[in-house]
Design an enzyme around this catalytic site. Structure first.
Site, mmCIF file in Angstrom:
data_model
loop_
_atom_site.group_PDB
_atom_site.id
_atom_site.type_symbol
_atom_site.label_atom_id
_atom_site.label_comp_id
_atom_site.label_asym_id
_atom_site.label_seq_id
_atom_site.Cartn_x
_atom_site.Cartn_y
_atom_site.Cartn_z
ATOM 1 N N GLU A 157 2.406 5.111 -8.536
ATOM 2 C CA GLU A 157 2.066 6.507 -8.265
ATOM 3 C C GLU A 157 0.967 7.001 -9.201
ATOM 4 O O GLU A 157 1.080 6.881 -10.427
ATOM 5 C CB GLU A 157 3.309 7.380 -8.440
ATOM 6 C CG GLU A 157 3.143 8.803 -7.969
ATOM 7 C CD GLU A 157 2.970 8.912 -6.466
ATOM 8 O OE1 GLU A 157 2.243 9.823 -6.028
ATOM 9 O OE2 GLU A 157 3.540 8.102 -5.723
ATOM 10 N N ASP A 158 -0.105 7.529 -8.616
ATOM 11 C CA ASP A 158 -1.183 8.180 -9.361
ATOM 12 C C ASP A 158 -1.824 7.299 -10.430
ATOM 13 O O ASP A 158 -2.109 7.749 -11.555
ATOM 14 C CB ASP A 158 -0.689 9.501 -9.968
ATOM 15 C CG ASP A 158 -0.526 10.579 -8.897
ATOM 16 O OD1 ASP A 158 -0.931 10.340 -7.748
ATOM 17 O OD2 ASP A 158 0.012 11.658 -9.201
ATOM 18 N N LYS A 196 8.917 13.020 -7.461
ATOM 19 C CA LYS A 196 9.015 12.107 -6.310
ATOM 20 C C LYS A 196 10.449 11.637 -6.097
ATOM 21 O O LYS A 196 10.944 11.581 -4.968
ATOM 22 C CB LYS A 196 8.120 10.880 -6.543
ATOM 23 C CG LYS A 196 6.631 11.142 -6.367
ATOM 24 C CD LYS A 196 6.208 10.992 -4.922
ATOM 25 C CE LYS A 196 4.718 11.283 -4.788
ATOM 26 N NZ LYS A 196 4.207 11.089 -3.442
ATOM 27 N N ASN A 209 2.143 16.089 4.289
ATOM 28 C CA ASN A 209 2.730 15.806 2.982
ATOM 29 C C ASN A 209 3.384 14.427 2.999
ATOM 30 O O ASN A 209 4.131 14.095 3.923
ATOM 31 C CB ASN A 209 3.780 16.885 2.663
ATOM 32 C CG ASN A 209 4.217 16.866 1.218
ATOM 33 O OD1 ASN A 209 4.430 15.803 0.640
ATOM 34 N ND2 ASN A 209 4.378 18.042 0.634
ATOM 35 N N ASP A 255 2.184 4.869 -2.941
ATOM 36 C CA ASP A 255 2.248 6.054 -2.090
ATOM 37 C C ASP A 255 0.872 6.654 -1.852
ATOM 38 O O ASP A 255 0.601 7.198 -0.782
ATOM 39 C CB ASP A 255 3.184 7.092 -2.711
ATOM 40 C CG ASP A 255 3.515 8.206 -1.735
ATOM 41 O OD1 ASP A 255 3.842 7.906 -0.576
ATOM 42 O OD2 ASP A 255 3.441 9.384 -2.129
ATOM 43 N N ASP A 256 -0.019 6.566 -2.836
ATOM 44 C CA ASP A 256 -1.357 7.139 -2.680
ATOM 45 C C ASP A 256 -2.175 6.377 -1.649
ATOM 46 O O ASP A 256 -2.976 6.967 -0.915
ATOM 47 C CB ASP A 256 -2.089 7.139 -4.025
ATOM 48 C CG ASP A 256 -1.305 7.881 -5.091
ATOM 49 O OD1 ASP A 256 -1.020 9.071 -4.888
ATOM 50 O OD2 ASP A 256 -0.939 7.263 -6.103
ATOM 51 N N ASN A 272 -4.691 17.384 -3.081
ATOM 52 C CA ASN A 272 -3.720 18.206 -3.798
ATOM 53 C C ASN A 272 -4.174 18.424 -5.234
ATOM 54 O O ASN A 272 -4.912 17.603 -5.771
ATOM 55 C CB ASN A 272 -2.353 17.500 -3.810
ATOM 56 C CG ASN A 272 -1.697 17.505 -2.452
ATOM 57 O OD1 ASN A 272 -1.710 18.515 -1.762
ATOM 58 N ND2 ASN A 272 -1.130 16.370 -2.058
ATOM 59 N N ARG A 287 -4.506 9.367 -12.987
ATOM 60 C CA ARG A 287 -5.112 10.157 -11.891
ATOM 61 C C ARG A 287 -4.018 11.003 -11.240
ATOM 62 O O ARG A 287 -3.563 10.716 -10.139
ATOM 63 C CB ARG A 287 -5.737 9.217 -10.854
ATOM 64 C CG ARG A 287 -6.661 9.903 -9.860
ATOM 65 C CD ARG A 287 -6.840 9.078 -8.613
ATOM 66 N NE ARG A 287 -5.589 8.805 -7.928
ATOM 67 C CZ ARG A 287 -4.999 9.640 -7.075
ATOM 68 N NH1 ARG A 287 -5.530 10.818 -6.821
ATOM 69 N NH2 ARG A 287 -3.857 9.310 -6.491
ATOM 70 N N TYR A 320 7.672 19.979 -6.113
ATOM 71 C CA TYR A 320 6.584 19.014 -5.986
ATOM 72 C C TYR A 320 5.273 19.767 -5.809
ATOM 73 O O TYR A 320 5.127 20.869 -6.319
ATOM 74 C CB TYR A 320 6.880 17.999 -4.865
ATOM 75 C CG TYR A 320 6.059 16.745 -5.076
ATOM 76 C CD1 TYR A 320 6.193 16.012 -6.254
ATOM 77 C CD2 TYR A 320 5.097 16.347 -4.174
ATOM 78 C CE1 TYR A 320 5.403 14.906 -6.511
ATOM 79 C CE2 TYR A 320 4.307 15.237 -4.414
ATOM 80 C CZ TYR A 320 4.458 14.526 -5.586
ATOM 81 O OH TYR A 320 3.664 13.440 -5.838
#
Length: 591
Positions: free
Chosen positions: A282-283, A210, A491, A305-306, A447, A192, A139
């Site tokens: 995610e993203d 993930k 994290n 999650d973000d 990150n 993103r 990851y």
């Protein structure tokens, strides 16, 4: 054969044959490939029984040299493997030695992905037993580089790709996935990726990474995990001009076309896998992330999650740090650099926890939290030009243009970076934080490592060893004036695997903010006094499976309390039940 030879005639030679004929070859033409031309369709027949050569090519059941002599005889493996029989422990030792020989992290990443494709249980055994060493490989930060190079290193599909070409038949595409009992989906549109921007279809590395952590750290069965990338194009010119790019070579779809595809996807997932499949966004870019979460959180089991995972892990770090900083949550003043989905999500969860602990209205608690975006401090005078998710953080204050000015004007005790911009916590900023705080808490969360607001070494050196520091990606211990400082890592992997396990094992049908608070509190409770003495605000990752079980139990308990759990009756001990639900990568014996 005789009639074929006659047709060739005396003057014909095999060198004169049309190259498109007789392409199959082989001794026995069972399925007609030998008589098909390259333009004709044939059936891709395969052997479905997991024995012999096919068993060695099945990553879920393959054990490599660990097959016993009895298993080799029973499953037609004799002669297909060298005679030696190795234990799983010896296989693990051999592979770790091999992986450590690689100099570049991306080489280690590729070695791990290749292992997962040939021996699933050994992959997870390595990852679980060496989690602190291999987590940065599978990851962040390495996965960021892997996504950037995904087109070049692509070997075989590891998840589902749903593009605009599949619009109108997304349900059919979902049915192509071989597993039917799916419990967790991680989905991205690649706009993103970490702090790297729009990587389009190559963002698949994130859902894959993930979900490997959902299994290794949270114990969700690999077969119950489904990585998905929704390809609506990319605005990344470099990718559009890259001959090896694996996605749609067109500009990103937006507006109605985008919304319709996403809505079809969400509806198809529920139809295919039921009400209780956890969908993790995610993203996604800010504008879509907030909109999707708001739109589907009341009708689907969704989690971003973000926004929510990052918020939960940061809140846990802040709550944990109170034992070093002193005072209550409401006694501290928070300043954020970055007001996107991560920054505003963290700020909101901190305000919710503050409100819960002090029984104070949420609006009042928000006044202890300030955010700086690309245009400066978010204040009331900017209200009309602000995006909707930034508006609750517009406070009465004079206009401030830079982070350093904001630090000096507000004198925060906690500085949190979620900007995706590297090197923004400058020496002047860190020195200012240290000048009016005995122990400032600085969290550089962006990150991958290259995008961190500052490094651990910079934070400890510039603060003269005063700072309590945590980052999103890992940093090595730092020695300053004879003392060794071990930086914490905020994290998301601390939270989402255990959170997912808690949701799945309770049969939760919706995600409530109180479940996120429960996860944060559970994580903060796992830090020991010995770890506090080292300046740590997070527990070591070596304990992550135990931590995940504790988080899962607290999340499940909150789901039952809120009436959102559907698994009846409630287990007597949720921690023991969580541990019993966890996937084990130890080899199974075959009949």
């Amino acid at each position: 054969m005789e009639s074929t030879m006659k047709e060739l005639g005396d003057s014909a030679s095999v060198l004169d044959l049309d190259p498109k004929t007789a392409v199959g070859g082989g001794v026995e033409d069972v399925y007609g490939e030998d008589f098909a031309t390259e333009d004709q369709l044939i059936t891709p027949w395969t052997v479905s029984v997991a024995s012999g050569y096919s068993l060695l090519r099945d990553p879920r059941h393959n054990k490599g040299l660990a097959f016993t002599e009895k298993e080799r005889d029973a499953h037609y493996l004799s002669g297909l493997l060298p005679p030696v029989v190795l234990s799983q422990q010896l296989q693990e030792k051999k592979l770790m030695n091999s992986i450590r020989q690689y100099q570049l992290p991306i080489q280690k990443y590729m070695a791990m992905m290749e292992l997962e494709e040939r021996n699933e249980r050994l992959f997870y055994k390595l990852l679980i037993d060496n989690v602190e060493e291999l987590l940065p490989v599978v990851y962040t930060p390495t996965v960021g580089e892997a996504c950037q190079k995904y087109g070049s290193i692509f070997r075989r599909p590891q998840g589902l790709y749903i593009s605009l070409k599949e619009k109108g038949r997304v349900l059919d595409v979902l049915k192509n996935w071989p597993e039917r009992s799916i419990q967790v989906i991680v989905v991205t549109d690649g706009e993103r990726i970490l702090g790297l921007g729009d990587l389009g279809c190559q963002g698949m590395g994130i859902p894959v990474g993930k979900l490997s952590l959902y299994t290794a750290l949270g114990g969700i069965r690999p077969s119950a995990c489904l990585p998905i990338t929704i390809d609506v194009g990319t605005n990344n010119e470099k990718l559009l001009n890259d001959e090896f790019y694996i996605g749609l070579k067109q500009r990103r779809a937006t507006g109605q076309e985008y919304s319709e595809l996403l809505h079809e996807f969400m509806s198809a997932v529920k139809q295919c896998y039921g009400e209780k499949v956890l969908i993790q966004f995610e993203d996604f870019a800010n504008h879509n992330a907030f909109e999707l979460l708001a739109k589907y959180r009341t009708s689907h089991l969704v989690f971003n999650d973000d926004i929510q995972g990052t918020a939960s892990v940061v809140l846990a770090g802040v709550v944990s740090a109170l034992k070093i900083l002193g005072g209550s949550l409401a006694d501290h003043k928070f300043l954020f650099l970055g007001a996107g989905e991560a920054g505003t999500g963290i700020a909101e969860l901190i305000a919710l926890e503050m409100s819960k602990r002090t029984n104070t209205p949420l609006e009042e608690c928000r006044k202890r939290i300030y955010l700086v975006d690309s245009k400066g401090l978010i204040v009331k005078s900017r209200l009309e030009s602000l995006q909707h998710f930034k508006q609750p953080w517009a406070h009465e204050h004079e206009s401030v243009k830079t982070l350093l000015e904001a630090v000096n004007a507000l004198k925060p005790t906690v500085l949190i970076g979620a900007s995706g911009m590297g090197k923004t916590f400058t020496k002047e900023v860190v020195e200012a934080m240290s000048s009016f705080n005995e122990k400032p808490l600085i969290m550089a969360l962006s990150n991958p490592t290259s995008q961190a607001e500052c490094t651990a070494e910079e934070a400890y050196t510039w603060s003269k060893g005063k700072v309590i520091f945590a980052s999103g990606s890992p940093f090595d211990p730092v020695e300053y004036e004879g003392k060794v400082f071990v930086p914490g890592q905020g994290n998301n992997a601390y939270i989402f695997p255990g959170f997912g396990l808690g949701v799945v094992m309770s049969g939760a049908i919706r995600v409530h903010d109180d479940m996120l608070l429960a996860a944060s509190e559970a994580l903060a409770e796992q830090v020991t006094d010995a770890e506090y003495e080292k300046g740590l605000i997070y527990p070591p990752f070596s304990k992550i499976r135990k931590i995940s079980a504790e988080i899962a139990a607290k999340v499940a308990a909150k789901a039952y309390e809120l009436g959102l759990a559907s698994r009846i009756p409630r287990p007597a001990s949720l921690v023991k039940y969580a541990e019993s639900c966890m996937y084990s990568p130890v080899y199974r014996n075959y009949r």
